[in-house]
Write a protein that holds these residues in place. Sequence first.
Motif, PDB file in Angstrom:
ATOM      1  N   ALA A  38      -4.367   7.697  -3.858  1.00  0.00           N
ATOM      2  CA  ALA A  38      -3.614   8.751  -3.181  1.00  0.00           C
ATOM      3  C   ALA A  38      -4.434  10.041  -3.091  1.00  0.00           C
ATOM      4  N   ILE A  39      -5.044  10.424  -4.188  1.00  0.00           N
ATOM      5  CA  ILE A  39      -5.854  11.648  -4.205  1.00  0.00           C
ATOM      6  C   ILE A  39      -7.027  11.522  -3.245  1.00  0.00           C
ATOM      7  N   SER A  40      -7.679  10.375  -3.284  1.00  0.00           N
ATOM      8  CA  SER A  40      -8.822  10.131  -2.413  1.00  0.00           C
ATOM      9  C   SER A  40      -8.434  10.254  -0.942  1.00  0.00           C
ATOM     10  N   ARG A  43      -7.788  13.695   0.251  1.00  0.00           N
ATOM     11  CA  ARG A  43      -9.029  14.470   0.391  1.00  0.00           C
ATOM     12  C   ARG A  43      -9.883  13.972   1.553  1.00  0.00           C
ATOM     13  N   GLY A  44      -9.345  13.007   2.314  1.00  0.00           N
ATOM     14  CA  GLY A  44     -10.086  12.489   3.455  1.00  0.00           C
ATOM     15  C   GLY A  44     -11.178  11.511   3.079  1.00  0.00           C
ATOM     16  N   ILE A  45     -11.078  10.926   1.891  1.00  0.00           N
ATOM     17  CA  ILE A  45     -12.063   9.960   1.411  1.00  0.00           C
ATOM     18  C   ILE A  45     -11.404   8.586   1.395  1.00  0.00           C
ATOM     19  N   LEU A  46     -12.045   7.631   2.041  1.00  0.00           N
ATOM     20  CA  LEU A  46     -11.460   6.307   2.218  1.00  0.00           C
ATOM     21  C   LEU A  46     -11.944   5.348   1.133  1.00  0.00           C
ATOM     22  N   PRO A  47     -11.031   4.729   0.389  1.00  0.00           N
ATOM     23  CA  PRO A  47     -11.458   3.653  -0.503  1.00  0.00           C
ATOM     24  C   PRO A  47     -12.213   2.588   0.290  1.00  0.00           C
ATOM     25  N   LEU A  63      -3.371   6.881   4.644  1.00  0.00           N
ATOM     26  CA  LEU A  63      -2.487   7.572   3.710  1.00  0.00           C
ATOM     27  C   LEU A  63      -1.030   7.309   4.057  1.00  0.00           C
ATOM     28  N   CYS A  64      -0.726   7.256   5.351  1.00  0.00           N
ATOM     29  CA  CYS A  64       0.638   6.961   5.787  1.00  0.00           C
ATOM     30  C   CYS A  64       1.061   5.570   5.322  1.00  0.00           C
ATOM     31  N   LEU A  65       0.179   4.598   5.472  1.00  0.00           N
ATOM     32  CA  LEU A  65       0.477   3.244   5.008  1.00  0.00           C
ATOM     33  C   LEU A  65       0.645   3.214   3.493  1.00  0.00           C
ATOM     34  N   PHE A  66      -0.246   3.908   2.808  1.00  0.00           N
ATOM     35  CA  PHE A  66      -0.189   3.942   1.347  1.00  0.00           C
ATOM     36  C   PHE A  66       1.121   4.569   0.858  1.00  0.00           C
ATOM     37  N   SER A  67       1.651   5.505   1.614  1.00  0.00           N
ATOM     38  CA  SER A  67       2.879   6.209   1.226  1.00  0.00           C
ATOM     39  C   SER A  67       4.138   5.468   1.659  1.00  0.00           C
ATOM     40  N   GLY A  90      -3.023  -2.075   3.143  1.00  0.00           N
ATOM     41  CA  GLY A  90      -2.968  -0.839   2.377  1.00  0.00           C
ATOM     42  C   GLY A  90      -1.590  -0.246   2.203  1.00  0.00           C
ATOM     43  N   VAL A  91      -0.535  -1.025   2.495  1.00  0.00           N
ATOM     44  CA  VAL A  91       0.830  -0.539   2.256  1.00  0.00           C
ATOM     45  C   VAL A  91       1.011  -0.324   0.757  1.00  0.00           C
ATOM     46  N   GLY A  92       1.530   0.832   0.373  1.00  0.00           N
ATOM     47  CA  GLY A  92       1.531   1.234  -1.027  1.00  0.00           C
ATOM     48  C   GLY A  92       2.614   0.630  -1.896  1.00  0.00           C
ATOM     49  N   HIS A  93       3.753   0.244  -1.307  1.00  0.00           N
ATOM     50  CA  HIS A  93       4.869  -0.284  -2.101  1.00  0.00           C
ATOM     51  C   HIS A  93       5.533  -1.412  -1.320  1.00  0.00           C
ATOM     52  N   ILE A  94       5.599  -2.574  -1.930  1.00  0.00           N
ATOM     53  CA  ILE A  94       6.237  -3.733  -1.306  1.00  0.00           C
ATOM     54  C   ILE A  94       7.266  -4.301  -2.266  1.00  0.00           C
TER      55      ILE A  94
END
Length: 271
Positions: A38-40, A43-47, A63-67, A90-94
């Motif tokens: 999330a922090i990455s 900050r505009g840094i892509l895993p 980030l939208c997918l992760f959230s 990259g969906v954050g919660h399933i």
Amino acid sequence: MCDVQLWIENHASSGLLSWADQQAAAKRFNVSVACIEAISLKRGILPTRYQRNGAMLSCHDQLCLFSSHVAVVGCGGLGGFVVEELARLGVGHITIIDPDVFEEHNLNRQLFSSTDVLGCDKVTIAAQRIAQVNPATVITPKVKEFRRDNGIGLLAGAQVVVDALDSIATRLELAEVCRELEVPLVHGAIGGWYGHVTTLMPEHHHLEQIYQQPDSRGIEKKLGNPSFTPAVIASLQVAEVSKLLLDRGDLLDNRLLMVDLLDMELSEISF
């Protein structure tokens, strides 16, 4: 938090943060890898795991997918592929909902099945698998049978719901609950060489138009299910989910896409 941000920025290379550095940061600052992700992204840094997404998805999209939170009802032929593809995207919660255990007849097509997990809860095995595929994705496994009377609680918090069921009656109950929650439902069904996909917005009742016999289990029992049909239809469902979450592209809203893999034909019906 500033220390974490600075550490990430110092270890990123060409705007990417490796999995090894994600793990190292989580250990150093005693937080989850999801927190580091999330922090990455903020900050505009892509895993680096999402590097191949980069040409079509921005860091903001990622980030939208992760959230996002997606609920998948059913963890069999369709559901297994849906869950894994959402996690890899990259969906954050399933949230995964299924009361069943793996049986031998699942082995021909269900992604999470293997001879080692026969008799095990499908959602538990799915959670274990995704922990290896993408540890930053939070999985909420629910060994429950979806019903009208427990549906609101099971789907709580989900922004999009995926129908990966094999019971028409339960599908109709799911559509009813999604309308009540005002949540979009991405419906998919398979049988033999054939499948279809549609996206149901909360105000629509298209599923009732598709299924005229709510007590039937559909055509899967008659036509069978090979390994490839669930993968194709599930992928189309995941594409629809991603468009809903990112507010992008034309949805299968008011349209039913029918897939014939025997003759390699696509056809469409408008509601």
